[in-house]
Design a protein around this motif. Structure first.
Motif, PDB file in Angstrom:
ATOM      1  N   GLY A 196      10.383   0.193  -7.874  1.00  0.00           N
ATOM      2  CA  GLY A 196       9.354  -0.493  -7.098  1.00  0.00           C
ATOM      3  C   GLY A 196       9.943  -1.538  -6.161  1.00  0.00           C
ATOM      4  N   LEU A 197      10.872  -2.340  -6.676  1.00  0.00           N
ATOM      5  CA  LEU A 197      11.503  -3.363  -5.850  1.00  0.00           C
ATOM      6  C   LEU A 197      12.367  -2.749  -4.757  1.00  0.00           C
ATOM      7  N   VAL A 198      13.049  -1.659  -5.082  1.00  0.00           N
ATOM      8  CA  VAL A 198      13.884  -0.979  -4.076  1.00  0.00           C
ATOM      9  C   VAL A 198      13.009  -0.441  -2.945  1.00  0.00           C
ATOM     10  N   ILE A 199      11.913   0.226  -3.305  1.00  0.00           N
ATOM     11  CA  ILE A 199      11.002   0.767  -2.291  1.00  0.00           C
ATOM     12  C   ILE A 199      10.424  -0.354  -1.436  1.00  0.00           C
ATOM     13  N   ALA A 200       9.968  -1.418  -2.084  1.00  0.00           N
ATOM     14  CA  ALA A 200       9.384  -2.540  -1.346  1.00  0.00           C
ATOM     15  C   ALA A 200      10.417  -3.192  -0.432  1.00  0.00           C
ATOM     16  N   ALA A 201      11.640  -3.338  -0.923  1.00  0.00           N
ATOM     17  CA  ALA A 201      12.699  -3.963  -0.124  1.00  0.00           C
ATOM     18  C   ALA A 201      13.034  -3.119   1.100  1.00  0.00           C
ATOM     19  N   VAL A 202      13.192  -1.812   0.903  1.00  0.00           N
ATOM     20  CA  VAL A 202      13.536  -0.917   2.016  1.00  0.00           C
ATOM     21  C   VAL A 202      12.430  -0.913   3.070  1.00  0.00           C
ATOM     22  N   LEU A 203      11.187  -0.813   2.614  1.00  0.00           N
ATOM     23  CA  LEU A 203      10.061  -0.815   3.551  1.00  0.00           C
ATOM     24  C   LEU A 203       9.973  -2.147   4.303  1.00  0.00           C
ATOM     25  N   GLY A 204      10.141  -3.235   3.589  1.00  0.00           N
ATOM     26  CA  GLY A 204      10.047  -4.554   4.212  1.00  0.00           C
ATOM     27  C   GLY A 204      11.142  -4.785   5.233  1.00  0.00           C
ATOM     28  N   VAL A 205      12.370  -4.458   4.862  1.00  0.00           N
ATOM     29  CA  VAL A 205      13.486  -4.627   5.795  1.00  0.00           C
ATOM     30  C   VAL A 205      13.292  -3.747   7.029  1.00  0.00           C
ATOM     31  N   SER A 206      12.770  -2.553   6.833  1.00  0.00           N
ATOM     32  CA  SER A 206      12.536  -1.638   7.958  1.00  0.00           C
ATOM     33  C   SER A 206      11.524  -2.224   8.946  1.00  0.00           C
ATOM     34  N   LEU A 207      10.442  -2.785   8.427  1.00  0.00           N
ATOM     35  CA  LEU A 207       9.444  -3.388   9.309  1.00  0.00           C
ATOM     36  C   LEU A 207      10.005  -4.627  10.006  1.00  0.00           C
ATOM     37  N   GLY A 208      10.824  -5.392   9.297  1.00  0.00           N
ATOM     38  CA  GLY A 208      11.475  -6.545   9.931  1.00  0.00           C
ATOM     39  C   GLY A 208      12.447  -6.112  11.011  1.00  0.00           C
ATOM     40  N   ALA A 209      13.163  -4.998  10.767  1.00  0.00           N
ATOM     41  CA  ALA A 209      14.113  -4.486  11.751  1.00  0.00           C
ATOM     42  C   ALA A 209      13.421  -4.029  13.022  1.00  0.00           C
ATOM     43  N   ILE A 210      12.188  -3.522  12.900  1.00  0.00           N
ATOM     44  CA  ILE A 210      11.422  -3.131  14.088  1.00  0.00           C
ATOM     45  C   ILE A 210      11.178  -4.342  14.980  1.00  0.00           C
ATOM     46  N   ASN A 211      10.803  -5.465  14.362  1.00  0.00           N
ATOM     47  CA  ASN A 211      10.620  -6.698  15.134  1.00  0.00           C
ATOM     48  C   ASN A 211      11.918  -7.114  15.811  1.00  0.00           C
ATOM     49  N   ALA A 212      13.020  -7.070  15.059  1.00  0.00           N
ATOM     50  CA  ALA A 212      14.313  -7.456  15.615  1.00  0.00           C
ATOM     51  C   ALA A 212      14.709  -6.552  16.777  1.00  0.00           C
ATOM     52  N   LEU A 213      14.434  -5.266  16.647  1.00  0.00           N
ATOM     53  CA  LEU A 213      14.755  -4.314  17.710  1.00  0.00           C
ATOM     54  C   LEU A 213      13.972  -4.625  18.987  1.00  0.00           C
ATOM     55  N   TYR A 231       0.829  -1.205   0.000  1.00  0.00           N
ATOM     56  CA  TYR A 231       0.000   0.000   0.000  1.00  0.00           C
ATOM     57  C   TYR A 231       0.866   1.259   0.000  1.00  0.00           C
ATOM     58  N   VAL A 232       1.864   1.300   0.889  1.00  0.00           N
ATOM     59  CA  VAL A 232       2.753   2.463   0.958  1.00  0.00           C
ATOM     60  C   VAL A 232       3.560   2.591  -0.336  1.00  0.00           C
ATOM     61  N   ALA A 233       4.023   1.458  -0.861  1.00  0.00           N
ATOM     62  CA  ALA A 233       4.792   1.484  -2.109  1.00  0.00           C
ATOM     63  C   ALA A 233       3.942   2.036  -3.246  1.00  0.00           C
ATOM     64  N   ALA A 234       2.676   1.647  -3.301  1.00  0.00           N
ATOM     65  CA  ALA A 234       1.797   2.150  -4.362  1.00  0.00           C
ATOM     66  C   ALA A 234       1.638   3.665  -4.263  1.00  0.00           C
ATOM     67  N   LEU A 235       1.500   4.173  -3.054  1.00  0.00           N
ATOM     68  CA  LEU A 235       1.374   5.617  -2.866  1.00  0.00           C
ATOM     69  C   LEU A 235       2.665   6.347  -3.231  1.00  0.00           C
ATOM     70  N   LEU A 236       3.810   5.788  -2.832  1.00  0.00           N
ATOM     71  CA  LEU A 236       5.096   6.416  -3.143  1.00  0.00           C
ATOM     72  C   LEU A 236       5.367   6.406  -4.644  1.00  0.00           C
TER      73      LEU A 236
END
Length: 332
Positions: free
Chosen positions: A94-111, A77-82
């Protein structure tokens, strides 16, 4: 030969079960054993397989994550808006945006897990609800249909004309899935990081004493799942040609069942990419067969629950103990 069977007992058992189920469904339904249905299964299973190889890495590292499907929904959803804000972009952006967003959300869990010492399942239950709540609050459940042309244009890798004049095809999601599967296989089997993930999942305290960076293992594992979730979210939007906020909601249990069924141990330190893929295919084949037979989708949910119980039992009881000839071979 016996050593190969022993080392890949779960994969051989899954393959045998898949063949038996396929044989039954080919006799029970006319449409199951057709090229068109096989291609449809492959196309529709691609997103779940991408999810599964990401989750596999987390399970190997001794964690568990149930927020990845919702995270993928947030990413798409965020990628589509961006993408809309930058004029549409292309596959690379598109893949770069999706990858960055996905890794960021995964990093929140890890944190949350590493820094605040929260048990992984508790942390991801929390982020599951937070991500989904925020997504539905800000989007109000409204879907996005106006996507860039490159994202909605079907990319056909292979097509074949059937005798009745219809066409069956393999599309881009399958290629992306293959790349993700190979990348995950390389990560966990051909790199020092992969060996450290297995060691950390099998014996966290021993790995810590051996000098393995615990924080790095957490961020790599959950970051990799976030990466796969981001890619899967974008590919789901491409396949569906729309972004529906709750389209991926509920897939987490199906994928978890498949990965554990494929031999990944919930306690960590065990799991293979092949077993993971076979687990997803078995779940997909079962669901597809039930649909063709006209069985209620609620029955599939009961089967998923049973599969989770069986898979957890098998993860605590080695396959060799269940197969006498393997036990005898191990004694020799």
């Amino acid at each position: 030969m016996r050593k190969i069977i022993q080392s890949h007992a779960t994969e051989f058992a899954l393959l045998a079960v898949i063949l038996l189920i396929s044989l039954f469904l080919s006799l029970a339904t006319e449409r199951f054993f057709t090229l068109g249905n096989a291609f449809d299964l492959l196309n529709t299973s691609s997103v779940n397989i991408i999810f599964a190889v990401g989750l596999l890495v987390v399970l190997i590292a001794g964690g568990i994550d149930i927020s990845f499907a919702v995270a993928a929904s947030v990413v798409q959803y965020v990628a589509a808006l961006l993408l809309e804000s930058i004029g549409g972009g292309g596959w690379i952006s598109g893949l770069v945006i999706a990858a960055v967003l996905g890794v960021s959300l995964g990093a929140i869990n890890a944190l949350l897990i590493h820094r605040f010492k929260i048990i992984s399942i508790v942390a991801t239950i929390a982020t599951f609800n937070i991500y989904f709540g925020l997504l539905m609050f800000f989007t109000r459940g409204v879907s996005i249909y106006n996507l860039p042309d490159w994202l909605t244009s079907r990319v056909i890798l292979f097509e074949h004309e059937m005798a009745d004049g219809s066409w069956v095809e393999i599309t881009l999601p399958v290629l992306v899935m293959v790349v993700c599967v190979i990348a995950t296989w390389v990560l966990i089997t051909r790199t020092t990081t992969g060996r450290q993930l297995y060691a950390f999942g099998d014996n966290p305290e021993g790995a810590r004493r051996f000098g393995i960076n615990v924080g790095a293992m957490q961020f790599i594992a959950f970051g990799w799942l976030g990466l796969m979730a981001g890619i899967a979210g974008l590919i789901q939007a491409h396949y569906a040609q729309e972004v529906v906020p709750n389209a991926l909601y509920g897939r987490e249990l199906d994928v978890l069942a498949a990965v554990v069924l494929g031999g990944a141990r919930l306690g960590g330190g065990k799991g293979t990419v092949l077993g993971c893929v076979l687990g997803v295919l078995m779940i997909s084949i079962t669901q597809n067969g039930l649909n063709l037979m006209g069985v209620s989708p609620f029955a599939f949910k009961m089967i998923i629950g049973a599969i989770i119980l069986v898979a957890i039992t098998l993860s605590n009881t080695s396959i060799e103990r269940l197969l006498p000839f393997m036990r005898e071979g191990a004694r020799r």
